[in-house]
Scaffold this motif. Sequence first.
Motif, PDB file in Angstrom:
ATOM      1  N   GLY A 115       0.787  -1.236   0.000  1.00  0.00           N
ATOM      2  CA  GLY A 115       0.000   0.000   0.000  1.00  0.00           C
ATOM      3  C   GLY A 115       0.812   1.276   0.000  1.00  0.00           C
ATOM      4  O   GLY A 115       0.258   2.373  -0.153  1.00  0.00           O
ATOM      5  N   THR A 116       2.123   1.166   0.150  1.00  0.00           N
ATOM      6  CA  THR A 116       2.991   2.350   0.164  1.00  0.00           C
ATOM      7  C   THR A 116       3.524   2.620  -1.245  1.00  0.00           C
ATOM      8  O   THR A 116       4.168   1.746  -1.834  1.00  0.00           O
ATOM      9  CB  THR A 116       4.184   2.156   1.121  1.00  0.00           C
ATOM     10  OG1 THR A 116       3.706   1.909   2.439  1.00  0.00           O
ATOM     11  CG2 THR A 116       5.081   3.380   1.117  1.00  0.00           C
ATOM     12  N   PRO A 117       3.248   3.800  -1.800  1.00  0.00           N
ATOM     13  CA  PRO A 117       3.743   4.104  -3.149  1.00  0.00           C
ATOM     14  C   PRO A 117       5.252   4.344  -3.157  1.00  0.00           C
ATOM     15  O   PRO A 117       5.803   4.922  -2.217  1.00  0.00           O
ATOM     16  CB  PRO A 117       2.980   5.377  -3.529  1.00  0.00           C
ATOM     17  CG  PRO A 117       2.610   6.014  -2.229  1.00  0.00           C
ATOM     18  CD  PRO A 117       2.426   4.891  -1.250  1.00  0.00           C
ATOM     19  N   LEU A 118       5.909   3.886  -4.201  1.00  0.00           N
ATOM     20  CA  LEU A 118       7.354   4.078  -4.344  1.00  0.00           C
ATOM     21  C   LEU A 118       7.637   5.257  -5.272  1.00  0.00           C
ATOM     22  O   LEU A 118       7.204   5.265  -6.428  1.00  0.00           O
ATOM     23  CB  LEU A 118       8.009   2.814  -4.919  1.00  0.00           C
ATOM     24  CG  LEU A 118       7.870   1.516  -4.127  1.00  0.00           C
ATOM     25  CD1 LEU A 118       8.605   0.394  -4.858  1.00  0.00           C
ATOM     26  CD2 LEU A 118       8.411   1.675  -2.707  1.00  0.00           C
ATOM     27  N   GLU A 119       8.359   6.233  -4.759  1.00  0.00           N
ATOM     28  CA  GLU A 119       8.832   7.347  -5.584  1.00  0.00           C
ATOM     29  C   GLU A 119      10.209   6.933  -6.127  1.00  0.00           C
ATOM     30  O   GLU A 119      11.212   7.088  -5.442  1.00  0.00           O
ATOM     31  CB  GLU A 119       8.934   8.628  -4.752  1.00  0.00           C
ATOM     32  CG  GLU A 119       7.622   9.114  -4.191  1.00  0.00           C
ATOM     33  CD  GLU A 119       6.674   9.665  -5.263  1.00  0.00           C
ATOM     34  OE1 GLU A 119       7.106   9.840  -6.428  1.00  0.00           O
ATOM     35  OE2 GLU A 119       5.504   9.916  -4.934  1.00  0.00           O
ATOM     36  N   GLU A 120      10.239   6.420  -7.335  1.00  0.00           N
ATOM     37  CA  GLU A 120      11.435   5.751  -7.848  1.00  0.00           C
ATOM     38  C   GLU A 120      12.340   6.619  -8.717  1.00  0.00           C
ATOM     39  O   GLU A 120      13.243   6.106  -9.379  1.00  0.00           O
ATOM     40  CB  GLU A 120      11.023   4.507  -8.641  1.00  0.00           C
ATOM     41  CG  GLU A 120      10.228   3.493  -7.830  1.00  0.00           C
ATOM     42  CD  GLU A 120       9.921   2.243  -8.626  1.00  0.00           C
ATOM     43  OE1 GLU A 120      10.634   1.250  -8.468  1.00  0.00           O
ATOM     44  OE2 GLU A 120       8.956   2.292  -9.425  1.00  0.00           O
ATOM     45  N   LYS A 121      12.132   7.916  -8.704  1.00  0.00           N
ATOM     46  CA  LYS A 121      12.883   8.801  -9.596  1.00  0.00           C
ATOM     47  C   LYS A 121      14.395   8.720  -9.423  1.00  0.00           C
ATOM     48  O   LYS A 121      15.148   8.968 -10.360  1.00  0.00           O
ATOM     49  CB  LYS A 121      12.423  10.253  -9.396  1.00  0.00           C
ATOM     50  CG  LYS A 121      11.003  10.506  -9.877  1.00  0.00           C
ATOM     51  CD  LYS A 121      10.586  11.948  -9.646  1.00  0.00           C
ATOM     52  CE  LYS A 121       9.147  12.181 -10.089  1.00  0.00           C
ATOM     53  NZ  LYS A 121       8.723  13.581  -9.818  1.00  0.00           N
ATOM     54  N   SER A 122      14.856   8.359  -8.238  1.00  0.00           N
ATOM     55  CA  SER A 122      16.298   8.358  -7.983  1.00  0.00           C
ATOM     56  C   SER A 122      17.036   7.290  -8.786  1.00  0.00           C
ATOM     57  O   SER A 122      18.240   7.404  -9.016  1.00  0.00           O
ATOM     58  CB  SER A 122      16.584   8.159  -6.490  1.00  0.00           C
ATOM     59  OG  SER A 122      16.167   6.866  -6.055  1.00  0.00           O
ATOM     60  N   TYR A 123      16.337   6.239  -9.199  1.00  0.00           N
ATOM     61  CA  TYR A 123      17.018   5.180  -9.956  1.00  0.00           C
ATOM     62  C   TYR A 123      16.315   4.775 -11.251  1.00  0.00           C
ATOM     63  O   TYR A 123      16.911   4.120 -12.108  1.00  0.00           O
ATOM     64  CB  TYR A 123      17.222   3.935  -9.077  1.00  0.00           C
ATOM     65  CG  TYR A 123      15.970   3.341  -8.480  1.00  0.00           C
ATOM     66  CD1 TYR A 123      15.119   2.523  -9.229  1.00  0.00           C
ATOM     67  CD2 TYR A 123      15.631   3.580  -7.150  1.00  0.00           C
ATOM     68  CE1 TYR A 123      13.984   1.964  -8.680  1.00  0.00           C
ATOM     69  CE2 TYR A 123      14.486   3.025  -6.589  1.00  0.00           C
ATOM     70  CZ  TYR A 123      13.673   2.220  -7.352  1.00  0.00           C
ATOM     71  OH  TYR A 123      12.547   1.676  -6.805  1.00  0.00           O
ATOM     72  N   LEU A 124      15.047   5.149 -11.403  1.00  0.00           N
ATOM     73  CA  LEU A 124      14.325   4.774 -12.617  1.00  0.00           C
ATOM     74  C   LEU A 124      14.915   5.499 -13.826  1.00  0.00           C
ATOM     75  O   LEU A 124      15.310   6.660 -13.743  1.00  0.00           O
ATOM     76  CB  LEU A 124      12.848   5.131 -12.457  1.00  0.00           C
ATOM     77  CG  LEU A 124      11.837   4.323 -13.289  1.00  0.00           C
ATOM     78  CD1 LEU A 124      11.885   2.850 -12.915  1.00  0.00           C
ATOM     79  CD2 LEU A 124      10.435   4.881 -13.078  1.00  0.00           C
ATOM     80  N   TYR A 125      14.979   4.798 -14.957  1.00  0.00           N
ATOM     81  CA  TYR A 125      15.519   5.378 -16.183  1.00  0.00           C
ATOM     82  C   TYR A 125      14.765   6.666 -16.529  1.00  0.00           C
ATOM     83  O   TYR A 125      13.532   6.694 -16.492  1.00  0.00           O
ATOM     84  CB  TYR A 125      15.391   4.366 -17.324  1.00  0.00           C
ATOM     85  CG  TYR A 125      16.010   4.794 -18.619  1.00  0.00           C
ATOM     86  CD1 TYR A 125      17.386   4.704 -18.811  1.00  0.00           C
ATOM     87  CD2 TYR A 125      15.228   5.297 -19.654  1.00  0.00           C
ATOM     88  CE1 TYR A 125      17.971   5.090 -20.013  1.00  0.00           C
ATOM     89  CE2 TYR A 125      15.801   5.684 -20.856  1.00  0.00           C
ATOM     90  CZ  TYR A 125      17.169   5.581 -21.027  1.00  0.00           C
ATOM     91  OH  TYR A 125      17.739   5.969 -22.219  1.00  0.00           O
ATOM     92  N   PRO A 126      15.481   7.760 -16.847  1.00  0.00           N
ATOM     93  CA  PRO A 126      14.828   9.046 -17.129  1.00  0.00           C
ATOM     94  C   PRO A 126      13.751   8.932 -18.210  1.00  0.00           C
ATOM     95  O   PRO A 126      13.996   8.388 -19.287  1.00  0.00           O
ATOM     96  CB  PRO A 126      15.991   9.920 -17.612  1.00  0.00           C
ATOM     97  CG  PRO A 126      17.200   9.323 -16.964  1.00  0.00           C
ATOM     98  CD  PRO A 126      16.947   7.838 -16.939  1.00  0.00           C
ATOM     99  N   GLY A 127      12.569   9.416 -17.891  1.00  0.00           N
ATOM    100  CA  GLY A 127      11.466   9.403 -18.849  1.00  0.00           C
ATOM    101  C   GLY A 127      10.717   8.081 -18.889  1.00  0.00           C
ATOM    102  O   GLY A 127       9.691   7.970 -19.572  1.00  0.00           O
ATOM    103  N   ASP A 128      11.219   7.066 -18.184  1.00  0.00           N
ATOM    104  CA  ASP A 128      10.560   5.764 -18.175  1.00  0.00           C
ATOM    105  C   ASP A 128       9.423   5.779 -17.154  1.00  0.00           C
ATOM    106  O   ASP A 128       9.293   6.702 -16.345  1.00  0.00           O
ATOM    107  CB  ASP A 128      11.578   4.668 -17.828  1.00  0.00           C
ATOM    108  CG  ASP A 128      11.270   3.345 -18.527  1.00  0.00           C
ATOM    109  OD1 ASP A 128      10.162   3.220 -19.083  1.00  0.00           O
ATOM    110  OD2 ASP A 128      12.131   2.450 -18.522  1.00  0.00           O
ATOM    111  N   TYR A 129       8.607   4.738 -17.177  1.00  0.00           N
ATOM    112  CA  TYR A 129       7.473   4.636 -16.274  1.00  0.00           C
ATOM    113  C   TYR A 129       7.668   3.436 -15.361  1.00  0.00           C
ATOM    114  O   TYR A 129       8.496   2.551 -15.624  1.00  0.00           O
ATOM    115  CB  TYR A 129       6.175   4.495 -17.075  1.00  0.00           C
ATOM    116  CG  TYR A 129       6.336   3.662 -18.328  1.00  0.00           C
ATOM    117  CD1 TYR A 129       6.312   2.266 -18.281  1.00  0.00           C
ATOM    118  CD2 TYR A 129       6.554   4.284 -19.562  1.00  0.00           C
ATOM    119  CE1 TYR A 129       6.487   1.514 -19.416  1.00  0.00           C
ATOM    120  CE2 TYR A 129       6.728   3.521 -20.712  1.00  0.00           C
ATOM    121  CZ  TYR A 129       6.691   2.133 -20.635  1.00  0.00           C
ATOM    122  OH  TYR A 129       6.873   1.377 -21.769  1.00  0.00           O
TER     123      TYR A 129
END
Length: 201
Positions: A115-129
């Motif tokens: 139930g906790t959303p992950l803010e993955e911007k620190s490692y997710l490929y730029p512009g990816d989902y």
Amino acid sequence: MARQGPVTKKAEGVGREKKKGGFRETVLLLVLGVGIAMLLRAFVIGSFYIPSESMENTLLVNDQVVVNKLAGKPERGDIVVFKGWGGVDTIKRVIGVGGDKVVCCDAMKRITVNGTPLEEKSYLYPGDYASGKKFDVTVPAGKLWLMGDHRSASRDSRGHMEEPGGGFISEDAVIGKAVVRYWPLSRGYLFSRPDIFDKVK
């Protein structure tokens, strides 16, 4: 005047013995060093070569990482090398561990864990989902749900959901945790577990 001949021969003999002793010590140290290195490689640390785009930009093709084989039980957020689908050595990020409910996606297109959303911007490929494929899974005990950081270029747990095992990987299949990117030298980096996973209960 004292005769020096016998003394000189004795000194030469001692010198030869010292050289032989020094050579033996060198060989012994070399063999010992190689033996220790082999033991470390077999049981403690290893090196893994990145063959694909699935972990970009965290890891690029041809990067090399050091893997700690004694890192203990994998945790959410760890980057691990494991015997993957088809028995091939694979590297991905742990998103869910035994007992976790992993869902894609919430109203803001984020993966949630328990139930906790992950803010993955620190490692997710730029512009990816977070994921182009929706899923709702509960990770069995002793298993892991693994995903690449370049989600649109990664065949990970999501791509094996229809197979026996449901896309999960056993904790026992984990070879070790990636601790440092050492090659190329210009991209040297010590990995740390993203703190977003600390919020997951």
